[in-house]
Design a protein around this motif. Structure first.
Motif, short mmCIF file in Angstrom:
data_model
loop_
_atom_site.label_atom_id
_atom_site.label_comp_id
_atom_site.label_asym_id
_atom_site.label_seq_id
_atom_site.Cartn_x
_atom_site.Cartn_y
_atom_site.Cartn_z
N ALA A 33 0.83 -1.20 0.00
CA ALA A 33 0.00 0.00 0.00
C ALA A 33 0.87 1.26 0.00
O ALA A 33 1.76 1.42 0.84
N ASP A 34 0.62 2.14 -0.97
CA ASP A 34 1.31 3.44 -1.06
C ASP A 34 2.82 3.30 -1.19
O ASP A 34 3.56 4.20 -0.80
N LEU A 35 3.30 2.20 -1.73
CA LEU A 35 4.73 2.02 -1.96
C LEU A 35 5.17 2.99 -3.06
O LEU A 35 4.56 3.07 -4.12
N THR A 36 6.23 3.74 -2.81
CA THR A 36 6.65 4.78 -3.75
C THR A 36 7.99 4.45 -4.41
O THR A 36 8.78 3.66 -3.88
N VAL A 37 8.22 5.08 -5.55
CA VAL A 37 9.51 4.95 -6.24
C VAL A 37 10.63 5.44 -5.34
O VAL A 37 11.71 4.84 -5.29
N ARG A 38 10.39 6.51 -4.61
CA ARG A 38 11.45 7.06 -3.74
C ARG A 38 11.86 6.06 -2.68
O ARG A 38 13.05 5.89 -2.40
N GLU A 39 10.88 5.37 -2.07
CA GLU A 39 11.21 4.36 -1.05
C GLU A 39 12.06 3.24 -1.64
O GLU A 39 13.05 2.82 -1.03
N ILE A 40 11.67 2.78 -2.81
CA ILE A 40 12.42 1.69 -3.45
C ILE A 40 13.83 2.15 -3.78
O ILE A 40 14.81 1.43 -3.53
N ALA A 41 13.94 3.34 -4.35
CA ALA A 41 15.26 3.87 -4.73
C ALA A 41 16.16 4.05 -3.50
O ALA A 41 17.34 3.70 -3.53
N ARG A 42 15.61 4.56 -2.43
CA ARG A 42 16.41 4.76 -1.22
C ARG A 42 16.86 3.43 -0.63
O ARG A 42 18.00 3.30 -0.16
N THR A 43 15.99 2.44 -0.66
CA THR A 43 16.37 1.11 -0.15
C THR A 43 17.48 0.50 -1.00
O THR A 43 18.38 -0.16 -0.47
N ALA A 44 17.41 0.75 -2.31
CA ALA A 44 18.44 0.23 -3.21
C ALA A 44 19.70 1.08 -3.21
O ALA A 44 20.75 0.63 -3.68
N GLY A 45 19.59 2.31 -2.70
CA GLY A 45 20.75 3.19 -2.68
C GLY A 45 21.04 3.82 -4.02
O GLY A 45 22.21 4.05 -4.36
N VAL A 46 19.99 4.11 -4.80
CA VAL A 46 20.16 4.72 -6.12
C VAL A 46 19.26 5.94 -6.24
O VAL A 46 18.37 6.16 -5.41
N ALA A 47 19.49 6.72 -7.28
CA ALA A 47 18.64 7.88 -7.54
C ALA A 47 17.27 7.40 -8.03
O ALA A 47 17.14 6.33 -8.64
N SER A 111 -3.48 -8.05 -0.55
CA SER A 111 -4.67 -7.32 -0.09
C SER A 111 -4.45 -5.82 -0.15
O SER A 111 -5.41 -5.05 -0.24
N GLY A 112 -3.19 -5.38 -0.13
CA GLY A 112 -2.90 -3.96 -0.22
C GLY A 112 -3.00 -3.41 -1.63
O GLY A 112 -2.83 -2.21 -1.85
N LEU A 113 -3.31 -4.28 -2.60
CA LEU A 113 -3.37 -3.86 -4.00
C LEU A 113 -4.79 -3.77 -4.53
O LEU A 113 -4.99 -3.66 -5.74
N HIS A 114 -5.78 -3.83 -3.63
CA HIS A 114 -7.16 -3.84 -4.11
C HIS A 114 -7.50 -2.57 -4.88
O HIS A 114 -8.39 -2.57 -5.74
N GLY A 115 -6.78 -1.48 -4.62
CA GLY A 115 -7.04 -0.24 -5.33
C GLY A 115 -6.07 0.01 -6.47
O GLY A 115 -6.06 1.11 -7.04
N ASN A 116 -5.26 -1.00 -6.80
CA ASN A 116 -4.28 -0.83 -7.87
C ASN A 116 -4.29 -2.03 -8.80
O ASN A 116 -3.37 -2.85 -8.79
N PRO A 117 -5.34 -2.15 -9.61
CA PRO A 117 -5.45 -3.31 -10.50
C PRO A 117 -4.36 -3.38 -11.56
O PRO A 117 -4.09 -4.45 -12.11
#
Length: 203
Positions: A33-47, A111-117
């Protein structure tokens, strides 16, 4: 000059795999739910923009991370029994334990994807689906039937639906307790009912 490696990048690991790994890690720990590109990038250590060099959009990356999460869950749960080996009751119990474990690991995520088909459609498009265990269960039941360990007139498709439905009911009841009206029975009771049926025995 070779491109600079990301801090989280392992030796020999591509940025593609690093981003999928980072997204999977976030999915496993905080859901989708509400997973963002910024969160993924920061976790990976990239821009932030690096993602778009390897994936068409965020939905594709998350779908591939979901696929990896399901495959990881299956690996952790171990092997399923082989038809013709052991007892039918023990094998069905193992299938049910596997199904419960799999549902506990992946249903909260989906279940967190019910609003993101769009992500669910991407997940389907890459050729994997969270119901894969059901296919393996059904194949197992058909093999046991062919071996004569299940009555030839038994409806194994219906049996698979009952066992999968039990897993759904049990796990969804923990995610949405207000929607669960009953406490699910123990797996052993479900297996006994499947094997013995509910009609009275005839003398």
């Amino acid at each position: 000059m070779s491109p600079r490696r990301a801090a989280a990048q392992k030796d020999g690991q591509s940025l593609y795999d690093l981003l999928v790994e980072a997204a999977e890690k976030l999915i496993a720990t905080r859901g989708t739910a509400d997973l963002t590109v910024r969160e993924i990038a920061r976790t990976a250590g990239v821009a932030d923009g690096v993602l778009y060099n390897h994936f068409s959009d965020k939905e594709e990356l998350v779908a591939r991370a979901l696929n990896r999460h399901v495959r990881t869950a299956e690996t952790l749960l171990g092997e399923l029994p082989v038809a013709g080996e052991g007892t039918l009751a023990d094998n069905l119990h193992r299938h049910l334990e596997y199904g419960l474990g799999l549902h506990r690991m992946i249903v909260p995520v989906f279940s967190g994807l019910h609003g993101n088909p769009q992500i669910l459609q991407r997940f389907t498009d890459i050729g994997e689906r969270p119901g894969y265990w059901r296919d393996r269960l059904l194949a197992y039941l058909r093999e046991e039937q062919a071996l004569g360990r299940i009555h030839p007139e038994s409806d194994v498709d219906a049996t698979a639906v009952l066992l999968v439905g039990y897993c759904h009911e049990t796990v969804l009841g923990t995610i949405f307790p207000h929607a669960s009206r009953t406490n699910p029975p123990e797996p052993a009771a479900v297996i006994r009912t499947v094997l013995n049926g509910i009609a009275p025995s005839h003398p």
